[in-house]
Design a protein around this motif. Structure first.
Motif, PDB file in Angstrom:
ATOM      1  N   ASN A   1       0.555  -0.681  -0.015  1.00 30.78           N
ATOM      2  CA  ASN A   1       0.293  -0.298  -0.202  1.00 30.78           C
ATOM      3  C   ASN A   1       1.006   0.985  -0.470  1.00 30.78           C
ATOM      4  O   ASN A   1       1.554   1.668   0.985  1.00 30.78           O
ATOM      5  CB  ASN A   1      -0.892   0.198   1.123  1.00 30.78           C
TER       6      ASN A   1
ATOM      7  N   ARG B   1      -6.767   1.084  -5.561  1.00 33.31           N
ATOM      8  CA  ARG B   1      -6.980   0.948  -3.410  1.00 33.31           C
ATOM      9  C   ARG B   1      -8.968   0.999  -3.260  1.00 33.31           C
ATOM     10  O   ARG B   1      -9.083   0.586  -1.952  1.00 33.31           O
ATOM     11  CB  ARG B   1      -6.111   2.250  -2.690  1.00 33.31           C
TER      12      ARG B   1
ATOM     13  N   LEU C   1     -10.035  -2.762  -3.340  1.00 30.15           N
ATOM     14  CA  LEU C   1      -9.006  -3.707  -3.185  1.00 30.15           C
ATOM     15  C   LEU C   1      -9.483  -4.682  -3.833  1.00 30.15           C
ATOM     16  O   LEU C   1      -8.903  -5.774  -3.819  1.00 30.15           O
ATOM     17  CB  LEU C   1      -8.451  -2.664  -1.675  1.00 30.15           C
TER      18      LEU C   1
END
Length: 385
Positions: free
Chosen positions: A202, A246, A249
């Protein structure tokens, strides 16, 4: 009664004057000796060489300035380095922005990952490492810092030889160790990363995330997946098998891996996305934090209750508690770079006169490392498009 003659009186007077004169000479001699001793003591106990060097000092948040300071004398266990290149790390940027957990004094000279040539060697340093004058070396000087300077001092344990064959340039050496050290130990020593295992990284353009992907793919032959908020900012040259949004995800993970969870997550940014990350973590999985997520005083306001391992690994702790692993890991990274297994990248090179521009550019979370060229003070070169 005995009487002194004129000649006797004159003789005694001369004798008295001679004695006084001799006493004065003795006093002068003692004074001279004492002054010499004081001068010698001052010389032996001085802590500077008498030379001035140019440095970059931090005076407050976003306030870094060039200055001249007295060059310090080295101790027996130290080595003086003529600095050629010094990288700007995330630690430097957080300290510059007053966002690091650590509090430093006003006027601190930043910089700790650097390369250069040996100028001076302490007696013990020479006995331990057999350095030679002019040898090209890499140093990692954290937490002492002080490498954003024309010369800096490092303990011999933090100095690494680049080799007489010069297979690795000083420029390439200066961008290697700080960002690669932690993920290398996380994957190998702490999490036992398996070949072909999927991991999630991340990030928001943090260089350490790309270093982690580089190591996972090319040393451990795993399958790193980068999660970010800007897909066009990355390419697959870092070894990542996929770069995903993101905001999607779990769905993206399932599409790529067939599962919605992974055993290991590397987080470089922390903050509000942490809860979302945990939804993608297997039972008894591992979250390892780097860079901003590890060092910023604003990164994690809450650690959400869950059955997982939270891992924060920093190079300075190995220096103090396991120096053998520290030096072995540093040497392994140098070897991997020399044989081309890993390939750290430079985003920009700035001279010392452009130090403020360098920090401002580095704060953008670039894809490569920022270098300061200490031999070309007006350097200004952007390497990435």
């Amino acid at each position: 009664m005995f009487k002194l003659t004129r000649s006797a009186i004159s003789s005694r007077k001369n004798m008295h004057e001679w004695i006084l004169s001799d006493a004065d000479n003795e006093t002068s001699w003692l004074k001279m000796k004492l002054n010499n001793i004081i001068k010698f003591w001052k010389y032996e106990t001085r802590d500077t060489t008498g030379k001035k060097i140019q440095v970059a000092k931090l005076y407050g948040p976003y306030d870094i300035r060039l200055d001249f300071v007295d060059e310090k004398i080295i101790r027996d266990e130290e080595v003086r380095i003529d600095v050629h290149y010094c990288s700007i790390t995330m630690t430097d940027i957080l300290l510059w922005a007053n966002q690091h957990r650590r509090i430093i004094k006003k006027g601190t000279i930043l910089g700790f990952e650097a390369s250069g040539k040996i100028l001076e060697i302490g007696r013990l340093a020479q006995e331990k490492e057999n350095f030679y004058w002019g040898e090209e070396v890499l140093i990692h000087n954290y937490p002492i810092v002080g490498a954003l300077a024309e010369t800096c001092i490092a303990h011999y344990n933090n100095v690494f030889k680049l080799g007489r064959k010069k297979k690795l340039s000083m420029k390439n050496a200066a961008i290697l160790t700080d960002d690669y050290f932690s993920p290398f130990l996380i994957f190998g020593r702490r999490s036992k990363l398996n070949e072909d295992e999927y991991i999630l990284i991340n990030t928001n353009l943090a260089y350490s995330a790309l270093a982690a992907s580089d190591i996972a793919a090319y040393i451990f032959h795993a399958k790193p997946i980068i999660a970010c908020n800007c897909l066009t900012s990355f390419n697959h040259s870092s070894g990542a098998i996929a770069i995903i949004d993101r905001s999607k995800l779990s769905d993206e993970l399932e599409r790529i891996t067939g599962k919605r969870e992974v055993r290991l997550i590397i987080d470089t940014i922390g903050g509000k996305h942490f809860a979302t990350l945990l939804k993608c973590l297997q039972h008894e999985g591992i979250v390892a934090v780097l860079d901003y997520a590890r060092d910023s005083k604003y990164s994690y306001r809450y650690i959400f209750p869950s059955n997982y391992t939270f891992l924060a690994l920093a190079i300075e702790h190995y220096k103090n508690n396991d120096p053998f692993i520290y030096r072995e890991t540093m040497q392994n990274l140098l070897n991997y770079r020399i044989d081309g297994t890993i390939y750290p990248r430079v985003s920009a090179i700035f001279g010392l006169n452009n130090i403020n521009k360098a920090f401002e550019y580095g704060a953008k979370l670039t894809r490569g490392k920022i270098l300061i060229d200490l031999k070309n003070h007006d350097k200004y070169h952007i390497c990435e498009s």
